[in-house]
Design an enzyme around this catalytic site. Structure first.
Site, PDB file in Angstrom:
ATOM      1  N   TYR A 208       0.913  -1.103  -0.135  1.00  0.00           N
ATOM      2  CA  TYR A 208      -0.080  -0.151   0.039  1.00  0.00           C
ATOM      3  C   TYR A 208       0.944   1.229  -0.114  1.00  0.00           C
ATOM      4  CZ  TYR A 208      -4.050  -2.729   1.183  1.00  0.00           C
ATOM      5  OH  TYR A 208      -5.130  -3.756   1.227  1.00  0.00           O
ATOM      6  N   PRO A 300     -12.694   0.221  -1.353  1.00  0.00           N
ATOM      7  CA  PRO A 300     -11.907  -0.913  -1.000  1.00  0.00           C
ATOM      8  C   PRO A 300     -10.410  -1.084  -0.571  1.00  0.00           C
ATOM      9  CG  PRO A 300     -11.654   0.079  -3.334  1.00  0.00           C
ATOM     10  CD  PRO A 300     -12.637   0.853  -2.754  1.00  0.00           C
ATOM     11  N   LYS A 304     -12.315  -4.742   2.891  1.00  0.00           N
ATOM     12  CA  LYS A 304     -13.422  -5.379   3.743  1.00  0.00           C
ATOM     13  C   LYS A 304     -14.839  -5.564   2.947  1.00  0.00           C
ATOM     14  CE  LYS A 304     -11.668  -5.398   7.856  1.00  0.00           C
ATOM     15  NZ  LYS A 304     -10.605  -6.133   7.298  1.00  0.00           N
TER      16      LYS A 304
HETATM   17  C1  LIG Z   1     -14.489  -3.838  -9.374  1.00  0.00           C
HETATM   18  C2  LIG Z   1     -14.917  -4.134  -7.913  1.00  0.00           C
HETATM   19  C3  LIG Z   1     -13.712  -4.365  -7.267  1.00  0.00           C
HETATM   20  C4  LIG Z   1     -13.605  -4.783  -5.677  1.00  0.00           C
HETATM   21  N1  LIG Z   1     -12.612  -4.782  -5.238  1.00  0.00           N
HETATM   22  C5  LIG Z   1     -12.747  -5.429  -3.907  1.00  0.00           C
HETATM   23  C6  LIG Z   1     -11.591  -5.539  -3.034  1.00  0.00           C
HETATM   24  O1  LIG Z   1     -10.467  -5.558  -3.736  1.00  0.00           O
HETATM   25  N2  LIG Z   1     -11.516  -5.792  -1.723  1.00  0.00           N
HETATM   26  C7  LIG Z   1     -12.915  -5.838  -1.347  1.00  0.00           C
HETATM   27  O2  LIG Z   1     -13.138  -6.383  -0.058  1.00  0.00           O
HETATM   28  N3  LIG Z   1     -14.257  -5.850  -1.915  1.00  0.00           N
HETATM   29  C8  LIG Z   1     -14.001  -5.518  -3.253  1.00  0.00           C
HETATM   30  N4  LIG Z   1     -15.105  -5.098  -3.936  1.00  0.00           N
HETATM   31  C9  LIG Z   1     -16.495  -5.188  -3.264  1.00  0.00           C
HETATM   32  C10 LIG Z   1     -16.644  -6.676  -3.104  1.00  0.00           C
HETATM   33  O3  LIG Z   1     -16.682  -7.456  -4.398  1.00  0.00           O
HETATM   34  C11 LIG Z   1     -18.307  -6.762  -2.758  1.00  0.00           C
HETATM   35  O4  LIG Z   1     -17.936  -6.165  -1.302  1.00  0.00           O
HETATM   36  C12 LIG Z   1     -18.649  -8.171  -2.376  1.00  0.00           C
HETATM   37  O5  LIG Z   1     -19.168  -8.480  -3.847  1.00  0.00           O
HETATM   38  C13 LIG Z   1     -19.998  -8.158  -1.686  1.00  0.00           C
HETATM   39  O6  LIG Z   1     -20.766  -9.338  -1.932  1.00  0.00           O
HETATM   40  P1  LIG Z   1     -22.550  -9.473  -2.097  1.00  0.00           P
HETATM   41  O7  LIG Z   1     -22.772 -10.809  -2.400  1.00  0.00           O
HETATM   42  O8  LIG Z   1     -22.898  -8.659  -0.992  1.00  0.00           O
HETATM   43  O9  LIG Z   1     -22.543  -8.609  -3.317  1.00  0.00           O
HETATM   44  P2  LIG Z   1     -22.325  -9.019  -4.865  1.00  0.00           P
HETATM   45  O10 LIG Z   1     -21.276  -9.749  -4.997  1.00  0.00           O
HETATM   46  O11 LIG Z   1     -22.516  -7.477  -5.528  1.00  0.00           O
HETATM   47  O12 LIG Z   1     -23.654  -9.986  -5.335  1.00  0.00           O
HETATM   48  C14 LIG Z   1     -24.733  -9.343  -5.363  1.00  0.00           C
HETATM   49  C15 LIG Z   1     -25.533 -10.039  -6.567  1.00  0.00           C
HETATM   50  O13 LIG Z   1     -26.910  -9.729  -6.969  1.00  0.00           O
HETATM   51  C16 LIG Z   1     -27.144  -9.593  -8.097  1.00  0.00           C
HETATM   52  N5  LIG Z   1     -28.146  -9.095  -8.472  1.00  0.00           N
HETATM   53  C17 LIG Z   1     -28.021  -7.576  -8.415  1.00  0.00           C
HETATM   54  N6  LIG Z   1     -29.556  -6.958  -8.601  1.00  0.00           N
HETATM   55  C18 LIG Z   1     -30.376  -8.262  -8.745  1.00  0.00           C
HETATM   56  C19 LIG Z   1     -31.639  -8.147  -9.172  1.00  0.00           C
HETATM   57  N7  LIG Z   1     -32.294  -7.115  -9.259  1.00  0.00           N
HETATM   58  N8  LIG Z   1     -32.159  -9.669  -9.302  1.00  0.00           N
HETATM   59  C20 LIG Z   1     -31.492 -10.621  -9.134  1.00  0.00           C
HETATM   60  N9  LIG Z   1     -29.961 -10.607  -8.956  1.00  0.00           N
HETATM   61  C21 LIG Z   1     -29.522  -9.156  -8.599  1.00  0.00           C
HETATM   62  C22 LIG Z   1     -25.864  -9.313  -8.963  1.00  0.00           C
HETATM   63  O14 LIG Z   1     -25.834  -9.611 -10.243  1.00  0.00           O
HETATM   64  C23 LIG Z   1     -24.518  -9.913  -8.035  1.00  0.00           C
HETATM   65  O15 LIG Z   1     -24.235 -11.125  -8.491  1.00  0.00           O
HETATM   66  C24 LIG Z   1     -14.983  -4.787  -5.011  1.00  0.00           C
HETATM   67  C25 LIG Z   1     -16.081  -4.346  -5.830  1.00  0.00           C
HETATM   68  C26 LIG Z   1     -16.038  -4.119  -7.245  1.00  0.00           C
HETATM   69  C27 LIG Z   1     -17.316  -3.752  -8.004  1.00  0.00           C
END
Ligand SMILES: Cc1cc2nc3c(=O)[nH]c(=O)nc-3n(C[C@H](O)[C@H](O)[C@H](O)COP(=O)(O)OP(=O)(O)OC[C@H]3O[C@@H](n4cnc5c(N)ncnc54)[C@H](O)[C@@H]3O)c2cc1C
Length: 398
Positions: A208, A300, A304
């Site tokens: 970092y 990010p 977390k």
């Molecule tokens: C580009 C990027 C880089 C990242 N890098 C980091 C990192 O380095 N470190 C870190 O800790 N976190 C990072 N994050 C954050 C991390 O990816 C998220 O915190 C994590 O994915 C959260 O998981 P989740 O299951 O809550 O949500 P998500 O993984 O977003 O899953 C939600 C799901 O719901 C689905 N969905 C949405 N709307 C609908 C709907 N209307 N109907 C049905 N399905 C739906 C989506 O398609 C998705 O698959 C990053 C995020 C992004 C976008």
């Protein structure tokens, strides 16, 4: 109105098949609680989307001890520290020495692969590629999910508990009436320019880096592919940057008297990642419960987001399990408050790491020197370093 909808009945309806939704589905099924997951993207799109990469030890245990998969232990990389680099010098934060813990480098798409395979192995009901999802009757005993499946057939899921794990852009939190929720958020005046490169690792652990030109994160994926980021303007056009310019910018942010050089390679993905801090309060409305990014997002910098999503699921699963075992709603009623305690700690840590490591374009000389004072205070103090190490590797469950 369109054709009639087919009605499906289940105990728990889950919107979103990211890490939060699939992990919850897995845990519920293990406990004999029926559930259906609807996910708008197809399996291949999720599997090939690059996002988070660092797992806290608690997240690793959740994957391995609940029978999702042990693959993280054989294919992930255990990291016992990170480097904070500023003024051109690296300072190692030794997690093992400071707090006796470590983290694992294991990309989110691998976590998804493991969770999706576990749901398939256990005959879980996960419907990918759905569209027109809506959630209704949230404050009743039978909340419902409406959706159209990938073959164009319309369905209505009648459930007892509805979980919104549909990520930061999802529909569930927006279905909570505005007067029943508080949207807490701040935006940042910078974003991350992220690349994936085919090259050997530049360093064994994450770096970092803070510099006058801004922040950079030197991270890894595996032995052949590396992930790196540098702070940029939120409106930056990633496609207008040549490979040479990207590498020169990254190198300039880690340059120092020790001569540290990044290992360069072809860049095969470049994106600008905007971020903000957001928390929806409470994480519940009627029989709708929010988990993961659907309820909160963090920048990010503290790694977390994914870990917090899994931490929510741990608390929510216990509450749902207790509800079906005892018919007492006590733990469900306490879910939001309990999950939010960790969420706000993580918000603070992510905000702190972000503001400490980034350099605002309009920073005065005083602000620059103060920031360097803060960084040197953290690395010079065992207590300061231990705070960072404990937060980064993950607080114990409460
Ligand atoms: C580009 C990027 C880089 C990242 N890098 C980091 C990192 O380095 N470190 C870190 O800790 N976190 C990072 N994050 C954050 C991390 O990816 C998220 O915190 C994590 O994915 C959260 O998981 P989740 O299951 O809550 O949500 P998500 O993984 O977003 O899953 C939600 C799901 O719901 C689905 N969905 C949405 N709307 C609908 C709907 N209307 N109907 C049905 N399905 C739906 C989506 O398609 C998705 O698959 C990053 C995020 C992004 C976008």
């Amino acid at each position: 109105m369109g054709a009639e909808r087919t009605i499906l009945k289940t105990q728990v309806g889950i919107v979103g098949g990211g890490p939060a939704g699939l992990m919850l589905s897995h845990l519920l099924a293990k406990s004999g609680i029926e559930n259906i997951v609807v996910e708008k993207r197809d399996h291949e799109t999720i599997r090939t989307t690059h996002r988070a990469g660092i797992l806290e030890h608690g997240s690793v245990r959740m994957l391995t001890e609940t029978g999702v998969s042990d693959r993280v232990l054989s294919e992930g990389y255990r990291h016992e520290g990170i480097d904070l680099r500023f003024g051109g010098e690296s300072h190692r934060i030794d997690f093992e020495d400071l707090v006796g813990e470590s983290v694992w480098l294991y990309p989110q798409n691998e976590v998804f692969t493991d969770l999706a395979a576990a749901r398939e192995r256990d005959h879980g009901d996960v419907r990918y590629g759905v569209s027109d999802t809506a959630v209704v009757d949230l404050a009743t005993d039978t909340p419902k999910i409406l959706f159209t499946d990938s073959d164009g057939r319309d369905f209505e899921i009648h459930c007892e508990i509805l979980v919104g794990s549909d990520g930061s852009g999802g529909i569930c939190k927006r279905s909570i009436p505005k007067e029943a929720r508080t949207d807490n958020f701040i935006e940042y005046p910078f974003a991350w320019f992220g690349i994936l490169t085919r090259a050997a690792p530049s360093a064994p652990e994450l770096i970092y880096a803070n510099s006058d030109r801004g922040f950079a994160l030197i991270s890894q994926r595996n032995d052949e592919v590396q992930r790196m980021y540098f702070q940029c303007d939120p409106n930056e056009d990633a496609q207008s940057w040549s490979e040479e310019r990207i590498w020169d910018e990254l190198q300039a942010r880690v340059d120092g008297p020790d001569g540290f050089q990044l290992t360069r390679g072809p860049v095969f993905e470049k994106t600008v990642l905007k971020f903000r801090s957001y928390v929806c309060e409470p994480l519940r409305y009627g029989n709708l419960f929010l988990a993961g990014d659907a309820g909160h997002t963090v920048p990010p910098t503290g790694a977390k987001g994914l870990n917090l999503a899994l931490a929510d699921v741990r608390v929510l699963f216990e509450a749902i399990d207790s509800f079906y075992a005892t018919r007492s709603a006590e733990l469900l009623d306490g879910y939001s408050d309990k999950a939010l305690k960790r969420v706000w700690r993580a918000q603070n840590f992510s905000y702190w790491m972000t503001s400490m490591l980034h350099t605002r374009a309009d920073a005065t000389l005083f602000e620059r020197k103060r920031a360097l004072g803060e960084l040197s205070g953290v690395v010079a103090s065992r207590h300061g370093s231990a705070y960072l190490a404990e937060a980064y590797t993950g607080w114990p469950n409460t």
